[in-house]
Write a protein that holds these residues in place. Sequence first.
Motif, PDB file in Angstrom:
ATOM      1  N   ILE A   1      -3.599-115.805 -30.905  1.00  0.00           N
ATOM      2  CA  ILE A   1      -3.589-116.573 -32.149  1.00  0.00           C
ATOM      3  C   ILE A   1      -4.699-116.036 -33.045  1.00  0.00           C
ATOM      4  CG2 ILE A   1      -3.771-118.846 -33.199  1.00  0.00           C
ATOM      5  CD1 ILE A   1      -1.368-118.589 -31.391  1.00  0.00           C
ATOM      6  N   VAL A   2      -4.381-115.748 -34.303  1.00  0.00           N
ATOM      7  CA  VAL A   2      -5.373-115.235 -35.240  1.00  0.00           C
ATOM      8  C   VAL A   2      -6.386-116.321 -35.568  1.00  0.00           C
ATOM      9  CG1 VAL A   2      -5.772-114.217 -37.516  1.00  0.00           C
ATOM     10  CG2 VAL A   2      -3.697-113.627 -36.221  1.00  0.00           C
ATOM     11  N   GLU A   3      -7.654-116.078 -35.236  1.00  0.00           N
ATOM     12  CA  GLU A   3      -8.721-117.055 -35.471  1.00  0.00           C
ATOM     13  C   GLU A   3      -9.439-116.817 -36.796  1.00  0.00           C
ATOM     14  OE1 GLU A   3     -10.419-118.354 -31.137  1.00  0.00           O
ATOM     15  OE2 GLU A   3     -11.264-116.557 -32.044  1.00  0.00           O
ATOM     16  N   SER A   4      -9.667-115.533 -37.103  1.00  0.00           N
ATOM     17  CA  SER A   4     -10.389-115.212 -38.335  1.00  0.00           C
ATOM     18  C   SER A   4     -10.029-113.808 -38.784  1.00  0.00           C
ATOM     19  CB  SER A   4     -11.914-115.337 -38.133  1.00  0.00           C
ATOM     20  OG  SER A   4     -12.353-114.405 -37.164  1.00  0.00           O
ATOM     21  N   ILE A   5     -10.275-113.529 -40.044  1.00  0.00           N
ATOM     22  CA  ILE A   5     -10.011-112.210 -40.621  1.00  0.00           C
ATOM     23  C   ILE A   5     -11.326-111.694 -41.197  1.00  0.00           C
ATOM     24  CG2 ILE A   5      -8.708-110.919 -42.352  1.00  0.00           C
ATOM     25  CD1 ILE A   5      -6.524-113.075 -42.141  1.00  0.00           C
ATOM     26  N   LYS A   6     -11.885-110.675 -40.547  1.00  0.00           N
ATOM     27  CA  LYS A   6     -13.196-110.151 -40.944  1.00  0.00           C
ATOM     28  C   LYS A   6     -13.089-109.243 -42.157  1.00  0.00           C
ATOM     29  CE  LYS A   6     -15.263-112.207 -37.548  1.00  0.00           C
ATOM     30  NZ  LYS A   6     -16.148-113.367 -37.812  1.00  0.00           N
ATOM     31  N   HIS A   7     -12.005-108.490 -42.231  1.00  0.00           N
ATOM     32  CA  HIS A   7     -11.779-107.597 -43.369  1.00  0.00           C
ATOM     33  C   HIS A   7     -10.282-107.423 -43.535  1.00  0.00           C
ATOM     34  CE1 HIS A   7     -12.056-104.203 -46.137  1.00  0.00           C
ATOM     35  NE2 HIS A   7     -11.141-103.613 -45.391  1.00  0.00           N
ATOM     36  N   SER A   8      -9.839-107.333 -44.790  1.00  0.00           N
ATOM     37  CA  SER A   8      -8.412-107.178 -45.027  1.00  0.00           C
ATOM     38  C   SER A   8      -8.166-106.404 -46.307  1.00  0.00           C
ATOM     39  CB  SER A   8      -7.751-108.558 -45.117  1.00  0.00           C
ATOM     40  OG  SER A   8      -6.357-108.438 -45.322  1.00  0.00           O
ATOM     41  N   ASP A   9      -7.304-105.370 -46.219  1.00  0.00           N
ATOM     42  CA  ASP A   9      -6.800-104.706 -47.409  1.00  0.00           C
ATOM     43  C   ASP A   9      -5.351-104.306 -47.140  1.00  0.00           C
ATOM     44  OD1 ASP A   9      -6.836-102.227 -45.967  1.00  0.00           O
ATOM     45  OD2 ASP A   9      -8.888-101.837 -46.626  1.00  0.00           O
ATOM     46  N   ASP A  10      -4.778-103.542 -48.027  1.00  0.00           N
ATOM     47  CA  ASP A  10      -3.362-103.205 -47.888  1.00  0.00           C
ATOM     48  C   ASP A  10      -3.077-102.324 -46.675  1.00  0.00           C
ATOM     49  OD1 ASP A  10      -2.813-104.633 -50.153  1.00  0.00           O
ATOM     50  OD2 ASP A  10      -2.804-102.886 -51.486  1.00  0.00           O
ATOM     51  N   ASP A  11      -4.115-101.643 -46.170  1.00  0.00           N
ATOM     52  CA  ASP A  11      -3.916-100.681 -45.091  1.00  0.00           C
ATOM     53  C   ASP A  11      -4.301-101.194 -43.713  1.00  0.00           C
ATOM     54  OD1 ASP A  11      -3.100 -98.757 -46.962  1.00  0.00           O
ATOM     55  OD2 ASP A  11      -5.171 -98.135 -47.331  1.00  0.00           O
ATOM     56  N   LEU A  12      -5.350-102.022 -43.664  1.00  0.00           N
ATOM     57  CA  LEU A  12      -5.897-102.406 -42.358  1.00  0.00           C
ATOM     58  C   LEU A  12      -6.504-103.797 -42.420  1.00  0.00           C
ATOM     59  CD1 LEU A  12      -6.604-101.276 -39.441  1.00  0.00           C
ATOM     60  CD2 LEU A  12      -8.835-100.660 -40.404  1.00  0.00           C
ATOM     61  N   GLN A  13      -6.217-104.596 -41.378  1.00  0.00           N
ATOM     62  CA  GLN A  13      -6.858-105.901 -41.222  1.00  0.00           C
ATOM     63  C   GLN A  13      -7.646-105.902 -39.918  1.00  0.00           C
ATOM     64  OE1 GLN A  13      -3.153-108.366 -41.776  1.00  0.00           O
ATOM     65  NE2 GLN A  13      -4.506-109.545 -43.140  1.00  0.00           N
ATOM     66  N   ASP A  14      -8.921-106.229 -40.021  1.00  0.00           N
ATOM     67  CA  ASP A  14      -9.799-106.368 -38.864  1.00  0.00           C
ATOM     68  C   ASP A  14      -9.877-107.860 -38.563  1.00  0.00           C
ATOM     69  OD1 ASP A  14     -11.747-106.329 -36.932  1.00  0.00           O
ATOM     70  OD2 ASP A  14     -13.287-105.403 -38.182  1.00  0.00           O
TER      71      ASP A  14
END
Length: 358
Positions: A8-21
């Motif tokens: 389950i996704v808890e948090s999104i540290k970084h997000s752009d069109d190419d990559l989500q951390d």
Amino acid sequence: MISKKVGIVESIKHSDDDLQDIRVNVGGQSQRAYNYPKMTGEVSIGDKVVLNTTAVELSLGTGGYHFVISNLNNMESDLDADGHIMKLRYTPYQIVVDSVEDHESKYHDIINNFESLDKLPVVVGTLHSMLTPFVASYKRNNPNKKIAYIMTDGAALPLYLSLNVKNLKQKGLIDSTITIGNAFGGDYECINIYTALITAKEIAKADVVFVSMGPGIAGTGTKYGFTGIEQGPILDAVKKLGGAPIAIPRISFADKRDRHQGISHHSITVFDKIVNVDVNIPITIYEDEKLNKIKAQIKENKLDEKHNIVFIKNNKCKEDLEYFGLKVKSMGRNYDEDSEFFDSASSAAYYLMEVCHD
């Protein structure tokens, strides 16, 4: 062959069109994962995702995270491509790209009518971490010249994984990217190294080309069992097309493994056994003890009889990196911990300025 878990996704540290951390809860534990939105759609907090957990379970050095296979809350996506060439072929993840060679591509005739690279300098590395020091040294001294980066499929396949490339492009230090084979995500998509080199010259209008795999490298400790062996055939291709091949030797005195001390056995194998043409190999001039070891390796393997070995005085790599605010790391070591490794790539840039200047 593959290990999968649901998280389950808890948090999104970084997000752009190419990559989500992202951070995902897997069995009650918070763990790191990467998602490629262009392949698996954007994920949001609370989404249930299927993860490839193989690398983490094997404790691989370049795999301290999971990868999203699919988002169970966002399963469908529509085809958004103009081309007909498939990459990751015959896998559940096969994608279509607008390859420059495609018969419907606007570049098709340019590729078809190509004649020669006309001595275009092409620098070929092995590890992805050689890219940044080369670019820093070259661009600091040649700010108006164009660099094209060709990423092979010897390691990571999505260009999106490389934060180095993203950073270098944002700073204007790489002018264009080309992905070949089953690697994808570049400004231009190509089927192989030959058409990629043509693209770099005729379409990207590059003044210099840098070729290497993306993040990661596979090695086995055997003479021929490493993906960096691709350096040999790539150098052959450069020469075949009329370019000027420059090879970055892998050099280190910080690596604890004897086979990677001085000139790595990887480089010696490529230069001695694999490449079929004579190439230019810049060697940084170090203090006597280190330089003597390197010279002994060159002599023992008769590399100076097969190639053009050029010794380059270069103590500016760190200064060049700092000028652009760039940090480097390879095999977990930064510049101060393994300076000779990064100097080797930087010296290829200074070789171009000394020998291949206009």
